[in-house]
Structures are given as C-alpha cells and as structure tokens.
Design a protein around this motif. Structure first.
Motif, PDB file in Angstrom:
ATOM      1  N   ALA A  51       0.819  -1.213   0.000  1.00  0.00           N
ATOM      2  CA  ALA A  51       0.000   0.000   0.000  1.00  0.00           C
ATOM      3  C   ALA A  51       0.850   1.258   0.000  1.00  0.00           C
ATOM      4  N   PHE A  52       2.073   1.190   0.548  1.00  0.00           N
ATOM      5  CA  PHE A  52       2.924   2.375   0.621  1.00  0.00           C
ATOM      6  C   PHE A  52       3.431   2.818  -0.753  1.00  0.00           C
ATOM      7  N   ALA A  53       3.251   1.974  -1.772  1.00  0.00           N
ATOM      8  CA  ALA A  53       3.625   2.394  -3.117  1.00  0.00           C
ATOM      9  C   ALA A  53       2.826   3.620  -3.543  1.00  0.00           C
ATOM     10  N   ALA A  54       1.587   3.736  -3.080  1.00  0.00           N
ATOM     11  CA  ALA A  54       0.764   4.888  -3.458  1.00  0.00           C
ATOM     12  C   ALA A  54       1.355   6.174  -2.921  1.00  0.00           C
ATOM     13  N   SER A  55       1.709   6.205  -1.632  1.00  0.00           N
ATOM     14  CA  SER A  55       2.286   7.431  -1.079  1.00  0.00           C
ATOM     15  C   SER A  55       3.663   7.695  -1.669  1.00  0.00           C
ATOM     16  N   GLY A  56       4.385   6.632  -2.038  1.00  0.00           N
ATOM     17  CA  GLY A  56       5.672   6.826  -2.676  1.00  0.00           C
ATOM     18  C   GLY A  56       5.583   7.449  -4.048  1.00  0.00           C
ATOM     19  N   ARG A  57       4.479   7.206  -4.753  1.00  0.00           N
ATOM     20  CA  ARG A  57       4.321   7.773  -6.094  1.00  0.00           C
ATOM     21  C   ARG A  57       3.954   9.252  -6.069  1.00  0.00           C
ATOM     22  N   VAL A  58       3.497   9.756  -4.950  1.00  0.00           N
ATOM     23  CA  VAL A  58       3.214  11.200  -4.832  1.00  0.00           C
ATOM     24  C   VAL A  58       4.001  11.751  -3.644  1.00  0.00           C
ATOM     25  N   ALA A  59       5.267  11.378  -3.577  1.00  0.00           N
ATOM     26  CA  ALA A  59       6.087  11.675  -2.405  1.00  0.00           C
ATOM     27  C   ALA A  59       6.263  13.168  -2.176  1.00  0.00           C
ATOM     28  N   MET A  60       6.464  13.952  -3.227  1.00  0.00           N
ATOM     29  CA  MET A  60       6.706  15.380  -3.022  1.00  0.00           C
ATOM     30  C   MET A  60       5.455  16.073  -2.480  1.00  0.00           C
ATOM     31  N   SER A  61       4.302  15.761  -3.032  1.00  0.00           N
ATOM     32  CA  SER A  61       3.062  16.345  -2.518  1.00  0.00           C
ATOM     33  C   SER A  61       2.846  15.941  -1.065  1.00  0.00           C
ATOM     34  N   ASN A  62       3.106  14.680  -0.743  1.00  0.00           N
ATOM     35  CA  ASN A  62       2.940  14.214   0.633  1.00  0.00           C
ATOM     36  C   ASN A  62       3.935  14.877   1.574  1.00  0.00           C
ATOM     37  N   TYR A  63       5.170  15.022   1.138  1.00  0.00           N
ATOM     38  CA  TYR A  63       6.211  15.627   1.974  1.00  0.00           C
ATOM     39  C   TYR A  63       5.841  17.062   2.359  1.00  0.00           C
ATOM     40  N   ILE A  64       5.401  17.839   1.388  1.00  0.00           N
ATOM     41  CA  ILE A  64       5.051  19.225   1.690  1.00  0.00           C
ATOM     42  C   ILE A  64       3.725  19.302   2.439  1.00  0.00           C
ATOM     43  N   ALA A  65       2.807  18.377   2.165  1.00  0.00           N
ATOM     44  CA  ALA A  65       1.567  18.330   2.951  1.00  0.00           C
ATOM     45  C   ALA A  65       1.866  18.048   4.420  1.00  0.00           C
ATOM     46  N   GLN A  66       2.845  17.194   4.695  1.00  0.00           N
ATOM     47  CA  GLN A  66       3.248  16.945   6.074  1.00  0.00           C
ATOM     48  C   GLN A  66       3.678  18.238   6.766  1.00  0.00           C
ATOM     49  N   SER A  67       4.473  19.036   6.068  1.00  0.00           N
ATOM     50  CA  SER A  67       4.919  20.302   6.645  1.00  0.00           C
ATOM     51  C   SER A  67       3.740  21.233   6.907  1.00  0.00           C
ATOM     52  N   LEU A  68       2.807  21.308   5.964  1.00  0.00           N
ATOM     53  CA  LEU A  68       1.647  22.176   6.134  1.00  0.00           C
ATOM     54  C   LEU A  68       0.810  21.754   7.344  1.00  0.00           C
ATOM     55  N   ILE A  69       0.579  20.464   7.464  1.00  0.00           N
ATOM     56  CA  ILE A  69      -0.247  19.962   8.564  1.00  0.00           C
ATOM     57  C   ILE A  69       0.446  20.197   9.905  1.00  0.00           C
ATOM     58  N   MET A  70       1.715  19.837   9.993  1.00  0.00           N
ATOM     59  CA  MET A  70       2.417  19.906  11.262  1.00  0.00           C
ATOM     60  C   MET A  70       2.675  21.340  11.717  1.00  0.00           C
ATOM     61  N   THR A  71       3.060  22.216  10.804  1.00  0.00           N
ATOM     62  CA  THR A  71       3.271  23.601  11.219  1.00  0.00           C
ATOM     63  C   THR A  71       1.943  24.264  11.590  1.00  0.00           C
ATOM     64  N   THR A  72       0.870  23.897  10.911  1.00  0.00           N
ATOM     65  CA  THR A  72      -0.441  24.431  11.287  1.00  0.00           C
ATOM     66  C   THR A  72      -0.816  23.989  12.699  1.00  0.00           C
ATOM     67  N   PHE A  73      -0.467  22.773  13.053  1.00  0.00           N
ATOM     68  CA  PHE A  73      -0.818  22.258  14.380  1.00  0.00           C
ATOM     69  C   PHE A  73       0.071  22.845  15.469  1.00  0.00           C
ATOM     70  N   PHE A  74       1.385  22.958  15.212  1.00  0.00           N
ATOM     71  CA  PHE A  74       2.317  23.298  16.284  1.00  0.00           C
ATOM     72  C   PHE A  74       2.745  24.767  16.317  1.00  0.00           C
ATOM     73  N   TYR A  75       2.766  25.459  15.191  1.00  0.00           N
ATOM     74  CA  TYR A  75       3.406  26.773  15.160  1.00  0.00           C
ATOM     75  C   TYR A  75       2.535  27.846  15.808  1.00  0.00           C
ATOM     76  N   PRO A  76       3.156  28.926  16.312  1.00  0.00           N
ATOM     77  CA  PRO A  76       2.421  29.896  17.131  1.00  0.00           C
ATOM     78  C   PRO A  76       1.321  30.653  16.396  1.00  0.00           C
ATOM     79  N   TYR A  77       1.391  30.762  15.066  1.00  0.00           N
ATOM     80  CA  TYR A  77       0.370  31.498  14.332  1.00  0.00           C
ATOM     81  C   TYR A  77      -0.891  30.666  14.090  1.00  0.00           C
ATOM     82  N   ALA A  78      -0.874  29.378  14.522  1.00  0.00           N
ATOM     83  CA  ALA A  78      -2.046  28.518  14.298  1.00  0.00           C
ATOM     84  C   ALA A  78      -2.359  27.736  15.573  1.00  0.00           C
ATOM     85  N   GLY A  79      -2.000  26.444  15.609  1.00  0.00           N
ATOM     86  CA  GLY A  79      -2.337  25.606  16.757  1.00  0.00           C
ATOM     87  C   GLY A  79      -1.572  25.930  18.026  1.00  0.00           C
TER      88      GLY A  79
END
Length: 391
Positions: free
Chosen positions: A305-333
């Motif tokens: 199943a991880f082949a799917a996330s591997g095929r869109v790795a760049m989109s997933n990598y930057i989505a991870q940053s968007l989600i995590m900074t939104t949750f943890f950074y002072p201007y959001a979460g």
C-alpha cells in the motif's frame, strides 16, 4: 467506501524514448521504499515541528525516542536520499543532461518556496542543488559510483568523528537546532525570518552535508545502473548481503545513537551526528535488502500500500509540513514546545498513515499528485494522463 486498488506495476524501462514513465511501467519496490521512507522522515521531523529535545525525554516519551532512534533516525532520510539519486540517474540515462538539469531547477524553486512559506527544514532545495553533481556521472559504471561514494562518505564521517573527539570535555551544552519560535508570532513574522536566512541556510547545509549527500546519491545511481530495484530477482545474493550486514551493523549503531541522545553534553551531540548517519546508511541498506527479498518472494503484503504514497512523495512531503506547522506553530495551533516524543510521534503516525489511502485516491482520480503534475508540466511542458482502470 472502498478505496480503489492500484494496478500491478510492470518493471520500468531503464532506457527508451524521452517521455515520462507511465504508472503501468513502474516497478513496485522503489515506490514502496519511498513511501516507507516518507513515513519515517515524518516520524523524525516531528521533533522539529513539535519543538522537543531528545535528551530531555523521560518515561514513555523516552521509550518512544529510543525506538525512533534505533529504527528511523538517519535511516529514513538516507533511504530517501539514495532513492533521489536513483531517480535522478534514471532520468539522466533516459532523457539526458538537459532534462535532468531542468527538473533540478524546478525542484530548487519548489524547495525554496517550501522553505520560505512553510518550513525551515526543507530538503528538496538542498537535494536539487547538490544533485547537479550527478550530471557529471553519466559515464560512470556502478563500481566506480560505489567507490566514489565510499571515498566521499569516509571523508565526511572521518571529519565528523574528529570534531566530536575534539569536543570531549567541553562544558558547552548540546545544540538543539530547533526553530526560534515564541508565542504570539504571526505567520508573516515567521516567513520573513525564513526568507532572510534561506540563501545562507542552503549554502551552509550544502557545504556541511554536501559530500555525504552526494555519496548517497551515487549509491542510488549505482543501484540504477545494476537494476537492483527494478529487477531485484536478479540480485538476490546482493540483497541477502545487504539485509544481513546492513541490519547487523546499523541496528547496534542505532542503540548507540539512542544512548547518545539521552545525554545533553556538546560532545555527545557532535558524536551523534556521524553515528546517526553512518548507522542510518547501514540500516537503510538493510531495509532495501529485506524489502527487496520480500518483493522477489511476492510477500510484501500490506506494505504494498505504501507504493501509493511513494508515487506522490513530493506532494505528501510538503503536505506533512503544512499539517504539522499548522498544528504546532504559534500562528495557528500554538502547541510548539508543549508536547513530548510520544504524543508527537503518535500524531506523525496518524498523519503519515492517513496519507496512504489519500494517495491511492489521488492516483485513481487524477493519475498523480498536484506537485508531481506541476513539476512534469514545467519540465516536459505537459501534464500526466490518468491511467485507465485495470480490467
């Protein structure tokens, strides 16, 4: 609703007319490895997103920290870097210098935007800059590439070990490398700070890590030359050696890393760097061996199943940053500095595993991820046609 299943990929051609490789031509193993590496990278990056220090963890947080140090820290990023070199070498062989240089230029711009607008830990821009060295390796065979990687890697590890030993007895505290965030900072303040440091950070990181990353890229290029990932059935003895020697060396170094990361002195922090990267490379090669053998035997099971996330790795990598900074950074979460390793890693697992079915849906619906489509449009001048469903 059941998620769509991906068609069984056939081995990707390693030469042929200049065109993007279609989904039906992709080999399964590289995408599975990339997807798993992406999850591991998030598990380690969450320390930076959440703002906790390794050596201050106690109780269940320390247990989780030790586990991630042994199995993920330095391992996932080494695997990801080798896969980047593997892909770049394949593009160089298939399309030539001009197309690879154009792709690296596009990735540099995407990475710069990621660094400035989202997160300071971007690796895309650094990889794109350093991978220019691969433009000089088109005529090198696998043996020469491995030799070059060995020379560069040994030099880098040697200088890091010397720096660590020179720091023994230093009264300085350990450097954490966390972003300088304070409660109440606005998004524009954070962006302005990153924009002011992007060039210095890119140059500094490239100079500091350049030899090591180029060594990893060369190992990936050697794998491309031999067909290790696309034709693993031809490389079973090598895969066995990688599994035994890689894990046999890498896991004990992971235990040493976990111990070093319980210490707050400056020398332990410096020594953790070569231990992390040397052990990380060994373990990553061991993972390649194990997963390659499982692929040959048709026993990847749920890991497919991880082949799917591997095929869109760049989109997933930057989505991870968007989600995590939104949750943890002072201007959001605004949770930065308030969580330990256990809850932060749990959140990373939830986000990373959720990306697997989302990636499968993206591939079934659109044929690729948004950033992958943008990159292909800028590099090739056209997007990606969606593959017809498997009959």
């Amino acid at each position: 609703m059941a998620l769509p299943t991906l068609p069984e990929p056939a081995p990707a051609p390693e030469s042929g007319p200049p065109r993007p490789v279609r989904a039906g031509e992709r080999s399964l193993l590289p995408d599975v490895l990339r997807g798993l590496a992406l999850l591991g990278i998030l598990i380690i990056n969450v320390q930076d997103f959440a703002g906790f220090r390794e050596w201050t963890q106690t109780g269940i947080d320390r247990v989780v920290q030790v586990f991630t140090d042994i199995f993920f820290n330095g391992r996932s990023i080494s695997l990801f870097a080798m896969l980047f070199g593997w892909g770049a070498a394949g593009m160089l062989a298939r399309y030539g210098v001009g197309t690879l240089a154009r792709r690296l230029a596009v990735l540099l711009l995407i990475g710069a935007a990621h660094f400035v607008l989202v997160w300071h830990g971007d690796i895309i821009s650094t990889y794109a800059l350093l991978a220019l060295a691969l433009l000089l390796t088109g005529g090198m065979g696998a043996r020469l590439l491995v030799t070059l990687a060995g020379v560069l890697g040994a030099w880098w590890l040697g200088k890091e070990l010397l720096a660590a030993f020179a720091a023994l007895g230093s009264p300085r505290p350990r450097f954490d490398g966390l972003p300088d965030l304070v409660p109440g900072m606005s998004y524009l303040e954070v962006v302005a700070g990153r924009a002011a440091t992007f060039v210095d950070s890119l140059i500094g990181t490239s100079l500091y890590n350049g030899a090591w990353l180029i060594a990893l890229f060369c190992l990936g290029a050697a794998a491309q030359r031999t067909g290790l990932l696309t034709r693993p059935q031809e490389q079973v003895p090598l895969l066995r050696r990688l599994a035994v020697w890689g894990l046999g060396l890498g896991l004990p170094l992971g235990v040493l890393l976990a111990w070093l990361n319980t210490r707050g002195d400056f020398a332990a922090g410096l020594l953790a760097i070569p231990v992390r990267m040397g052990g990380g490379l060994a373990t990553a090669l061991g993972y390649v061996g194990v997963l390659g053998l499982l692929t040959v035997r048709g026993r990847l099971g749920p890991l497919r199943a991880f082949a799917a996330s591997g095929r869109v790795a760049m989109s997933n990598y930057i989505a991870q940053s968007l989600i995590m900074t939104t949750f943890f950074y002072p201007y959001a979460g605004a949770r930065f500095g308030t969580w330990g390793a256990a809850p932060a890693v749990l959140l990373a697992l939830i986000v990373g595993l959720a990306q697997v079915p989302v990636s499968a849906w993206l591939l079934a619906r659109f044929g690729t991820g948004p950033l992958e489509r943008l990159t292909r449009l800028l590099v090739y001048g056209r997007g990606v046609r969606r593959e017809p469903p498997a009959s």
